[in-house]
Design a protein around this motif. Structure first.
Motif, PDB file in Angstrom:
ATOM      1  N   MET A  88       0.843  -1.201   0.000  1.00 28.76           N
ATOM      2  CA  MET A  88       0.000   0.000   0.000  1.00 28.76           C
ATOM      3  C   MET A  88       0.877   1.249   0.000  1.00 28.76           C
ATOM      4  SD  MET A  88      -3.185   1.073   2.450  1.00 28.76           S
ATOM      5  CE  MET A  88      -4.199  -0.200   1.779  1.00 28.76           C
ATOM      6  N   TYR A  89       0.366   2.293  -0.641  1.00 31.06           N
ATOM      7  CA  TYR A  89       1.189   3.502  -0.786  1.00 31.06           C
ATOM      8  C   TYR A  89       0.514   4.683  -0.071  1.00 31.06           C
ATOM      9  CZ  TYR A  89       3.783   7.117  -3.451  1.00 31.06           C
ATOM     10  OH  TYR A  89       4.535   8.189  -3.850  1.00 31.06           O
ATOM     11  N   ILE A  90      -0.351   5.413  -0.771  1.00 31.16           N
ATOM     12  CA  ILE A  90      -0.890   6.645  -0.176  1.00 31.16           C
ATOM     13  C   ILE A  90      -1.993   6.371   0.856  1.00 31.16           C
ATOM     14  CG2 ILE A  90      -0.261   8.096  -2.147  1.00 31.16           C
ATOM     15  CD1 ILE A  90      -3.754   7.594  -2.047  1.00 31.16           C
ATOM     16  N   GLY A  91      -2.571   5.162   0.825  1.00 29.13           N
ATOM     17  CA  GLY A  91      -3.599   4.827   1.810  1.00 29.13           C
ATOM     18  C   GLY A  91      -3.076   4.924   3.236  1.00 29.13           C
ATOM     19  N   HIS A  92      -1.751   4.694   3.417  1.00 32.17           N
ATOM     20  CA  HIS A  92      -1.155   4.789   4.752  1.00 32.17           C
ATOM     21  C   HIS A  92      -1.388   6.175   5.384  1.00 32.17           C
ATOM     22  CE1 HIS A  92       0.833   0.918   4.809  1.00 32.17           C
ATOM     23  NE2 HIS A  92       1.393   1.138   3.634  1.00 32.17           N
ATOM     24  N   TYR A  93      -1.469   7.205   4.543  1.00 35.01           N
ATOM     25  CA  TYR A  93      -1.641   8.552   5.090  1.00 35.01           C
ATOM     26  C   TYR A  93      -3.029   8.772   5.701  1.00 35.01           C
ATOM     27  CZ  TYR A  93       2.761   9.230   2.758  1.00 35.01           C
ATOM     28  OH  TYR A  93       4.069   9.087   2.365  1.00 35.01           O
ATOM     29  N   GLY A  94      -3.963   7.879   5.376  1.00 32.69           N
ATOM     30  CA  GLY A  94      -5.258   7.919   6.048  1.00 32.69           C
ATOM     31  C   GLY A  94      -5.083   7.705   7.544  1.00 32.69           C
ATOM     32  N   ALA A  95      -4.160   6.779   7.892  1.00 31.16           N
ATOM     33  CA  ALA A  95      -3.883   6.520   9.318  1.00 31.16           C
ATOM     34  C   ALA A  95      -3.228   7.740   9.958  1.00 31.16           C
ATOM     35  CB  ALA A  95      -2.979   5.300   9.465  1.00 31.16           C
ATOM     36  N   ALA A  96      -2.307   8.399   9.230  1.00 31.27           N
ATOM     37  CA  ALA A  96      -1.622   9.578   9.783  1.00 31.27           C
ATOM     38  C   ALA A  96      -2.631  10.691  10.085  1.00 31.27           C
ATOM     39  CB  ALA A  96      -0.561  10.072   8.799  1.00 31.27           C
ATOM     40  N   LEU A  97      -3.538  10.942   9.146  1.00 27.33           N
ATOM     41  CA  LEU A  97      -4.544  12.009   9.331  1.00 27.33           C
ATOM     42  C   LEU A  97      -5.501  11.651  10.461  1.00 27.33           C
ATOM     43  CD1 LEU A  97      -5.178  12.672   5.544  1.00 27.33           C
ATOM     44  CD2 LEU A  97      -4.370  14.414   7.167  1.00 27.33           C
ATOM     45  N   ALA A  98      -5.915  10.379  10.520  1.00 32.52           N
ATOM     46  CA  ALA A  98      -6.849   9.952  11.569  1.00 32.52           C
ATOM     47  C   ALA A  98      -6.191  10.061  12.948  1.00 32.52           C
ATOM     48  CB  ALA A  98      -7.301   8.517  11.308  1.00 32.52           C
TER      49      ALA A  98
ATOM     50  N   MET B 204      -8.188   4.923  -1.509  1.00 29.93           N
ATOM     51  CA  MET B 204      -8.924   6.192  -1.522  1.00 29.93           C
ATOM     52  C   MET B 204      -9.842   6.287  -0.305  1.00 29.93           C
ATOM     53  SD  MET B 204     -11.290   7.759  -4.559  1.00 29.93           S
ATOM     54  CE  MET B 204     -12.618   6.590  -4.369  1.00 29.93           C
ATOM     55  N   VAL B 205     -10.545   5.194  -0.011  1.00 28.90           N
ATOM     56  CA  VAL B 205     -11.471   5.203   1.125  1.00 28.90           C
ATOM     57  C   VAL B 205     -10.700   5.463   2.431  1.00 28.90           C
ATOM     58  CG1 VAL B 205     -12.971   3.710   2.522  1.00 28.90           C
ATOM     59  CG2 VAL B 205     -13.242   3.780   0.032  1.00 28.90           C
ATOM     60  N   LEU B 206      -9.547   4.798   2.591  1.00 27.26           N
ATOM     61  CA  LEU B 206      -8.743   4.990   3.810  1.00 27.26           C
ATOM     62  C   LEU B 206      -8.263   6.436   3.908  1.00 27.26           C
ATOM     63  CD1 LEU B 206      -6.667   1.675   3.746  1.00 27.26           C
ATOM     64  CD2 LEU B 206      -8.442   2.305   5.404  1.00 27.26           C
ATOM     65  N   LEU B 207      -7.790   6.976   2.783  1.00 28.96           N
ATOM     66  CA  LEU B 207      -7.255   8.338   2.789  1.00 28.96           C
ATOM     67  C   LEU B 207      -8.369   9.369   3.033  1.00 28.96           C
ATOM     68  CD1 LEU B 207      -4.713  10.025   2.422  1.00 28.96           C
ATOM     69  CD2 LEU B 207      -5.109  10.011  -0.039  1.00 28.96           C
ATOM     70  N   LEU B 208      -9.509   9.185   2.363  1.00 36.03           N
ATOM     71  CA  LEU B 208     -10.611  10.139   2.531  1.00 36.03           C
ATOM     72  C   LEU B 208     -11.200  10.046   3.938  1.00 36.03           C
ATOM     73  CD1 LEU B 208     -12.499   9.953  -0.905  1.00 36.03           C
ATOM     74  CD2 LEU B 208     -10.926  11.725  -0.093  1.00 36.03           C
ATOM     75  N   GLY B 209     -11.222   8.842   4.508  1.00 30.98           N
ATOM     76  CA  GLY B 209     -11.687   8.688   5.890  1.00 30.98           C
ATOM     77  C   GLY B 209     -10.808   9.475   6.844  1.00 30.98           C
TER      78      GLY B 209
ATOM     79  N   ARG C  48      -8.024  26.620   4.047  1.00 34.66           N
ATOM     80  CA  ARG C  48      -9.302  25.929   3.948  1.00 34.66           C
ATOM     81  C   ARG C  48      -9.214  24.711   3.016  1.00 34.66           C
ATOM     82  NH1 ARG C  48     -14.186  27.484   5.652  1.00 34.66           N
ATOM     83  NH2 ARG C  48     -13.353  29.540   6.181  1.00 34.66           N
ATOM     84  N   TYR C  49      -8.628  24.905   1.825  1.00 35.62           N
ATOM     85  CA  TYR C  49      -8.686  23.834   0.814  1.00 35.62           C
ATOM     86  C   TYR C  49      -7.353  23.126   0.587  1.00 35.62           C
ATOM     87  CZ  TYR C  49     -13.121  26.130  -0.096  1.00 35.62           C
ATOM     88  OH  TYR C  49     -14.372  26.657   0.067  1.00 35.62           O
ATOM     89  N   GLY C  50      -6.306  23.571   1.288  1.00 41.77           N
ATOM     90  CA  GLY C  50      -4.981  23.000   1.054  1.00 41.77           C
ATOM     91  C   GLY C  50      -4.927  21.498   1.247  1.00 41.77           C
ATOM     92  N   MET C  51      -5.434  21.035   2.399  1.00 38.73           N
ATOM     93  CA  MET C  51      -5.322  19.600   2.699  1.00 38.73           C
ATOM     94  C   MET C  51      -6.168  18.758   1.741  1.00 38.73           C
ATOM     95  SD  MET C  51      -3.346  17.854   4.676  1.00 38.73           S
ATOM     96  CE  MET C  51      -2.849  18.685   6.184  1.00 38.73           C
ATOM     97  N   PRO C  52      -7.427  19.158   1.454  1.00 40.67           N
ATOM     98  CA  PRO C  52      -8.182  18.385   0.454  1.00 40.67           C
ATOM     99  C   PRO C  52      -7.491  18.373  -0.916  1.00 40.67           C
ATOM    100  CG  PRO C  52      -9.678  19.758   1.709  1.00 40.67           C
ATOM    101  CD  PRO C  52      -8.295  20.157   2.129  1.00 40.67           C
ATOM    102  N   LEU C  53      -6.895  19.494  -1.341  1.00 37.65           N
ATOM    103  CA  LEU C  53      -6.196  19.529  -2.628  1.00 37.65           C
ATOM    104  C   LEU C  53      -4.989  18.581  -2.611  1.00 37.65           C
ATOM    105  CD1 LEU C  53      -6.239  23.335  -3.559  1.00 37.65           C
ATOM    106  CD2 LEU C  53      -7.333  21.460  -4.806  1.00 37.65           C
ATOM    107  N   PHE C  54      -4.301  18.551  -1.486  1.00 30.90           N
ATOM    108  CA  PHE C  54      -3.156  17.655  -1.320  1.00 30.90           C
ATOM    109  C   PHE C  54      -3.604  16.195  -1.442  1.00 30.90           C
ATOM    110  CE2 PHE C  54      -0.010  15.849   2.008  1.00 30.90           C
ATOM    111  CZ  PHE C  54       0.896  15.489   1.019  1.00 30.90           C
ATOM    112  N   VAL C  55      -4.715  15.878  -0.808  1.00 31.03           N
ATOM    113  CA  VAL C  55      -5.239  14.503  -0.857  1.00 31.03           C
ATOM    114  C   VAL C  55      -5.614  14.131  -2.295  1.00 31.03           C
ATOM    115  CG1 VAL C  55      -7.267  13.122  -0.214  1.00 31.03           C
ATOM    116  CG2 VAL C  55      -5.913  14.255   1.556  1.00 31.03           C
TER     117      VAL C  55
END
Ligand SMILES: [Zn+2]
Length: 224
Positions: free
Chosen positions: A1-11, A146-151, A170-177
């Motif tokens: 897994m690659y970018i999905g890991h960042y879902g855990a970081a954000l959570a 995608m689901v992990l990252l968006l969560g 306001r939109y920086g983090m969503p744009l980054f995702v």
């Protein structure tokens, strides 16, 4: 897994805002950041095999020191102790912060388990290896990540609010995702890397670069 890991970081950052997001970005990729140099040193082994799965071009042959369940638990414990030491005795919530950093390191194994073919050993004796194998289906892998990252993004946005006077607050983090998701499209559906060195460079540059962007964008937000 690659970018999905960042879902855990954000959570995890939404749970404990005192655990810096950029460090959590490094935490969730901690064992991968160790893996590539260890392959280069000949301690662990992987081979580039075009089309090995529908979404990856490598065979992960031997990685007991970074990607076994036992090693993941030990690395997480080490990070917990190290975090406590660095935070010092007087820091409020130090146990909670250290636990969150340790959880970020351990989350890598759990998230990898979903997509990897059975190449994740349980211990240093590599006789039992596990992995649910969703890498065999690239669209499903993309959606899962995608689901992990968006969560994670949703939890992060709920726990924070824009800070006054910061660009992209306001939109920086969503744009980054969204950018991460686009990069993952290329990663999952693109051609194999020409050689190990280019894969190594790509991994390190993106792991460090994404942590830098996370630091910069998180400065523009404050606790809700
Ligand atoms: Zn990994």
């Amino acid at each position: 897994m690659y970018i999905g890991h960042y879902g855990a970081a954000l959570a995890l950052n939404s749970v404990e805002r005192k655990a810096s997001l950029w460090l959590l970005f490094l935490g969730v990729q901690f064992v991968d950041i160790l893996f590539f140099p260890l392959v280069l040193a000949g301690v662990e082994r992987m081979r580039i095999v075009p089309g090995f799965t529908e979404s990856t071009h490598f065979s992960l042959d031997y990685m007991p020191y970074t990607h076994s369940l036992l090693a993941s638990l030990l690395w997480s414990a080490l990070v917990f102790v190290l975090a406590l030491f660095v935070l010092g005795t007087k820091r409020p919530r130090k146990i909670s912060i250290a636990l969150v950093f340790a959880a970020s390191v351990f989350s890598h194994w759990v998230f990898d388990l979903i997509v990897h073919t059975p190449d994740l050993p349980l211990s240093t004796d590599a006789s039992i290896k596990v992995g649910l194998g969703f890498w065999h289906n690239a669209p499903i892998t993309f959606v899962l990540e995608m689901v992990l990252l968006l969560g994670g993004l949703w939890l992060y946005m709920r726990a924070t609010k824009p800070r006054h006077g910061f660009k992209l607050a306001r939109y920086g983090m969503p744009l980054f995702v969204i950018t991460l998701l686009l990069i993952n499209l290329g990663n999952l559906f693109g051609p194999p890397p020409p050689n190990f060195h280019s894969l190594f460079a790509f991994a390190m540059v993106t792991y460090l670069g994404f942590a830098g962007v996370a630091y910069w964008l998180d400065r523009a937000r404050t606790d809700r």
